[in-house]
Motif scaffolding. Structure first.
Motif, PDB file in Angstrom:
ATOM      1  N   LEU A   1       0.825  -1.212   0.000  1.00 28.23           N
ATOM      2  CA  LEU A   1       0.000   0.000   0.000  1.00 28.23           C
ATOM      3  C   LEU A   1       0.861   1.264   0.000  1.00 28.23           C
ATOM      4  CD1 LEU A   1      -2.866  -1.007   2.481  1.00 28.23           C
ATOM      5  CD2 LEU A   1      -2.963  -0.846  -0.011  1.00 28.23           C
ATOM      6  N   VAL A   2       1.999   1.214   0.707  1.00 31.68           N
ATOM      7  CA  VAL A   2       2.919   2.357   0.690  1.00 31.68           C
ATOM      8  C   VAL A   2       3.452   2.587  -0.715  1.00 31.68           C
ATOM      9  CG1 VAL A   2       5.173   3.175   1.476  1.00 31.68           C
ATOM     10  CG2 VAL A   2       3.574   2.208   3.120  1.00 31.68           C
ATOM     11  N   LEU A   3       3.781   1.503  -1.431  1.00 34.81           N
ATOM     12  CA  LEU A   3       4.238   1.641  -2.811  1.00 34.81           C
ATOM     13  C   LEU A   3       3.136   2.210  -3.698  1.00 34.81           C
ATOM     14  CD1 LEU A   3       6.221  -1.704  -3.267  1.00 34.81           C
ATOM     15  CD2 LEU A   3       7.151   0.591  -2.935  1.00 34.81           C
ATOM     16  N   LEU A   4       1.897   1.806  -3.427  1.00 31.02           N
ATOM     17  CA  LEU A   4       0.774   2.319  -4.215  1.00 31.02           C
ATOM     18  C   LEU A   4       0.508   3.795  -3.944  1.00 31.02           C
ATOM     19  CD1 LEU A   4      -1.786  -0.637  -4.039  1.00 31.02           C
ATOM     20  CD2 LEU A   4      -0.505   0.148  -6.036  1.00 31.02           C
ATOM     21  N   CYS A   5       1.030   4.302  -2.821  1.00 28.65           N
ATOM     22  CA  CYS A   5       0.848   5.724  -2.515  1.00 28.65           C
ATOM     23  C   CYS A   5       1.488   6.614  -3.572  1.00 28.65           C
ATOM     24  CB  CYS A   5       1.424   6.062  -1.143  1.00 28.65           C
ATOM     25  SG  CYS A   5       0.458   5.417   0.243  1.00 28.65           S
ATOM     26  N   PHE A   6       2.502   6.092  -4.280  1.00 28.42           N
ATOM     27  CA  PHE A   6       3.156   6.891  -5.313  1.00 28.42           C
ATOM     28  C   PHE A   6       2.242   7.146  -6.507  1.00 28.42           C
ATOM     29  CE2 PHE A   6       6.807   5.051  -3.045  1.00 28.42           C
ATOM     30  CZ  PHE A   6       7.520   6.222  -2.778  1.00 28.42           C
ATOM     31  N   ILE A   7       1.207   6.321  -6.648  1.00 27.98           N
ATOM     32  CA  ILE A   7       0.216   6.589  -7.705  1.00 27.98           C
ATOM     33  C   ILE A   7      -1.119   7.021  -7.079  1.00 27.98           C
ATOM     34  CG2 ILE A   7       1.279   5.093  -9.412  1.00 27.98           C
ATOM     35  CD1 ILE A   7      -0.737   2.929  -8.673  1.00 27.98           C
ATOM     36  N   LEU A   8      -1.050   7.550  -5.846  1.00 25.28           N
ATOM     37  CA  LEU A   8      -2.163   8.176  -5.124  1.00 25.28           C
ATOM     38  C   LEU A   8      -3.232   7.205  -4.641  1.00 25.28           C
ATOM     39  CD1 LEU A   8      -2.685  11.478  -7.160  1.00 25.28           C
ATOM     40  CD2 LEU A   8      -1.266  11.086  -5.135  1.00 25.28           C
ATOM     41  N   ILE A   9      -3.518   6.171  -5.401  1.00 25.00           N
ATOM     42  CA  ILE A   9      -4.610   5.274  -5.007  1.00 25.00           C
ATOM     43  C   ILE A   9      -4.307   4.580  -3.678  1.00 25.00           C
ATOM     44  CG2 ILE A   9      -3.700   3.240  -6.221  1.00 25.00           C
ATOM     45  CD1 ILE A   9      -6.594   2.523  -6.913  1.00 25.00           C
ATOM     46  N   GLY A  10      -3.023   4.466  -3.349  1.00 26.74           N
ATOM     47  CA  GLY A  10      -2.657   3.784  -2.110  1.00 26.74           C
ATOM     48  C   GLY A  10      -2.945   4.589  -0.858  1.00 26.74           C
ATOM     49  N   ILE A  11      -3.073   5.926  -0.986  1.00 20.81           N
ATOM     50  CA  ILE A  11      -3.281   6.772   0.196  1.00 20.81           C
ATOM     51  C   ILE A  11      -4.607   6.461   0.887  1.00 20.81           C
ATOM     52  CG2 ILE A  11      -3.527   9.145   1.024  1.00 20.81           C
ATOM     53  CD1 ILE A  11      -1.545   9.982  -1.154  1.00 20.81           C
ATOM     54  N   PRO A  12      -5.751   6.530   0.169  1.00 22.46           N
ATOM     55  CA  PRO A  12      -7.012   6.177   0.851  1.00 22.46           C
ATOM     56  C   PRO A  12      -7.061   4.717   1.282  1.00 22.46           C
ATOM     57  CG  PRO A  12      -7.373   6.467  -1.507  1.00 22.46           C
ATOM     58  CD  PRO A  12      -5.989   6.967  -1.218  1.00 22.46           C
ATOM     59  N   MET A  13      -6.429   3.836   0.502  1.00 18.62           N
ATOM     60  CA  MET A  13      -6.422   2.417   0.878  1.00 18.62           C
ATOM     61  C   MET A  13      -5.614   2.204   2.159  1.00 18.62           C
ATOM     62  SD  MET A  13      -5.898   0.653  -2.886  1.00 18.62           S
ATOM     63  CE  MET A  13      -5.926  -1.004  -2.235  1.00 18.62           C
ATOM     64  N   LEU A  14      -4.502   2.935   2.306  1.00 19.81           N
ATOM     65  CA  LEU A  14      -3.688   2.812   3.516  1.00 19.81           C
ATOM     66  C   LEU A  14      -4.429   3.360   4.727  1.00 19.81           C
ATOM     67  CD1 LEU A  14      -0.933   1.975   4.630  1.00 19.81           C
ATOM     68  CD2 LEU A  14      -0.124   4.306   4.156  1.00 19.81           C
ATOM     69  N   LEU A  15      -5.136   4.472   4.542  1.00 19.32           N
ATOM     70  CA  LEU A  15      -5.900   5.060   5.644  1.00 19.32           C
ATOM     71  C   LEU A  15      -6.997   4.115   6.130  1.00 19.32           C
ATOM     72  CD1 LEU A  15      -6.260   8.771   4.426  1.00 19.32           C
ATOM     73  CD2 LEU A  15      -4.792   7.901   6.258  1.00 19.32           C
ATOM     74  N   LEU A  16      -7.564   3.341   5.213  1.00 22.22           N
ATOM     75  CA  LEU A  16      -8.587   2.371   5.598  1.00 22.22           C
ATOM     76  C   LEU A  16      -7.974   1.081   6.137  1.00 22.22           C
ATOM     77  CD1 LEU A  16     -11.158   2.717   2.667  1.00 22.22           C
ATOM     78  CD2 LEU A  16     -11.508   3.379   5.048  1.00 22.22           C
ATOM     79  N   ALA A  17      -6.782   0.738   5.658  1.00 21.20           N
ATOM     80  CA  ALA A  17      -6.166  -0.540   6.046  1.00 21.20           C
ATOM     81  C   ALA A  17      -5.778  -0.562   7.519  1.00 21.20           C
ATOM     82  CB  ALA A  17      -4.939  -0.799   5.174  1.00 21.20           C
ATOM     83  N   ILE A  18      -5.337   0.578   8.056  1.00 26.28           N
ATOM     84  CA  ILE A  18      -4.877   0.605   9.450  1.00 26.28           C
ATOM     85  C   ILE A  18      -6.020   0.309  10.418  1.00 26.28           C
ATOM     86  CG2 ILE A  18      -3.865   2.057  11.254  1.00 26.28           C
ATOM     87  CD1 ILE A  18      -2.265   3.446   9.010  1.00 26.28           C
ATOM     88  N   PRO A  19      -7.153   1.049  10.383  1.00 29.78           N
ATOM     89  CA  PRO A  19      -8.252   0.691  11.294  1.00 29.78           C
ATOM     90  C   PRO A  19      -8.880  -0.656  10.971  1.00 29.78           C
ATOM     91  CG  PRO A  19      -8.947   2.427   9.786  1.00 29.78           C
ATOM     92  CD  PRO A  19      -7.467   2.269   9.609  1.00 29.78           C
ATOM     93  N   THR A  20      -8.815  -1.073   9.695  1.00 29.70           N
ATOM     94  CA  THR A  20      -9.334  -2.399   9.328  1.00 29.70           C
ATOM     95  C   THR A  20      -8.539  -3.495  10.030  1.00 29.70           C
ATOM     96  OG1 THR A  20     -10.083  -1.617   7.162  1.00 29.70           O
ATOM     97  CG2 THR A  20      -9.789  -3.994   7.436  1.00 29.70           C
ATOM     98  N   ALA A  21      -7.207  -3.383   9.992  1.00 30.23           N
ATOM     99  CA  ALA A  21      -6.352  -4.377  10.645  1.00 30.23           C
ATOM    100  C   ALA A  21      -6.591  -4.391  12.146  1.00 30.23           C
ATOM    101  CB  ALA A  21      -4.883  -4.071  10.334  1.00 30.23           C
ATOM    102  N   PHE A  22      -6.710  -3.185  12.747  1.00 29.15           N
ATOM    103  CA  PHE A  22      -6.951  -3.111  14.186  1.00 29.15           C
ATOM    104  C   PHE A  22      -8.280  -3.769  14.553  1.00 29.15           C
ATOM    105  CE2 PHE A  22      -8.905  -1.000  17.830  1.00 29.15           C
ATOM    106  CZ  PHE A  22      -7.921  -1.176  18.789  1.00 29.15           C
TER     107      PHE A  22
END
Length: 313
Positions: free
Chosen positions: A158-179
């Protein structure tokens, strides 16, 4: 009595978290601090001295350069056995405190359900912790060695995907999802006769069936906690910064200012660490309400209890 088994949506998860503490907060906090208060106090004392040593070294290195770096290297080499022993002790201490911190809300809410209210003693929570210690330890080990590596891989992608922007919202959702996934699985594992992987499967099932309300409420609670911690730590931090800038032209006063800054930074770090353990109860209770709400969706427990009570009448 607070109603655990209730069908909730996004807003209910947040409002009912605070309602739980309004109704049972006194008993809950008494239980929490009675069990973990001594360890939290020990954590505060140990953290204060460790951060003091760290900031002492940092400030002295900034002034004296390589001399202090060489001194530190020599000290570490001469006392390597003691340092390793202290490090192992601190690691085990943090693990035990974390196990307590995550287990108390789960055990408390389970007893609250069994007793139909807060009519139970602190010792009952402790007894359940001792009785289920093996399961708690197994869950922590399983999470660290099986689930955490998988999450690292996912987050790295997801961090790598942040370079093409789509990873930013996915990363923001992934953290509370994992928790949420881990905590709901923990509730399932401790409260039911299930294996570790079955509990993780049920935790994933709960999130899948009500994704945005569950993950959204966890994200909102996390933001609230971070804002609260910022408020707690901002004032001592600003005092420390002000003491440096107001004495910068006077060498002696500047030394006093740096000393004040060191103390304030230590206080900020200790408060942050202590607050993270205490305020974590908000997140745990929030996810506990998710667990009981999802059980209500799946099992209609409160409806069945109402029917049974009518039959008894």
């Amino acid at each position: 009595m607070f109603e655990l088994f209730k069908r909730r949506e996004f807003g209910d998860y947040i409002s009912d978290t605070f309602q739980f503490f309004r109704q049972t907060g006194k008993h809950y906090l008494k239980t929490y601090f009675t069990i973990s208060g001594a360890m939290l106090l020990l954590l505060v004392v140990a953290s204060y001295f460790l951060f003091q040593v760290y900031f002492d070294f940092t400030l002295n290195t900034g002034r004296d350069g390589n001399a202090n770096a060489d001194y530190l290297q020599g000290y570490l080499l001469d006392n390597i056995a003691v340092i390793i022993l202290v490090a192992v002790f601190l690691f085990l201490f943090i693990i035990l405190l974390s196990m307590l911190n995550y287990s108390i809300p789960v055990l408390y809410m389970d007893l609250y359900d069994q007793n139909k209210g807060s009519g139970f003693e602190v010792r009952e929570v402790l007894q359940n912790f001792r009785k289920k210690f093996g399961k708690i330890l197994l869950f922590f080990l399983g999470t660290v060695f099986l689930i955490t590596p998988i999450l690292f891989v996912v987050f790295a992608l997801l961090v790598l995907l942040c370079f093409i922007l789509i990873g930013i919202p996915m990363l923001l959702l992934a953290i509370p999802t994992a928790f949420s996934w881990i905590i709901l699985s923990f509730f399932e594992y401790l409260n039911n006769d299930k294996g570790l992987f079955e509990a993780y499967g049920d935790g994933f099932y709960h999130i899948k069936n009500q994704y945005f309300p569950i993950v959204g409420s966890a994200m909102v609670m996390y933001i609230m906690i971070q804002v609260s911690m910022t408020v707690f730590t901002f004032i001592p931090y600003m005092f420390g910064v002000a003491s440096v800038f107001t004495t910068i032209e006077n060498p002696q006063a500047n030394a006093d200012g740096l000393s004040t800054m060191k103390i304030m930074m230590t206080v900020v770090m200790v408060i942050s660490m202590l607050a993270s353990f205490i305020l974590n109860n908000l997140l745990m209770v929030n996810q506990g309400l998710v667990y009981y709400s999802r059980r209500e969706f799946d099992e209609n427990i409160s409806s069945n209890d109402s029917i049974d009570s009518i039959g008894l009448e």
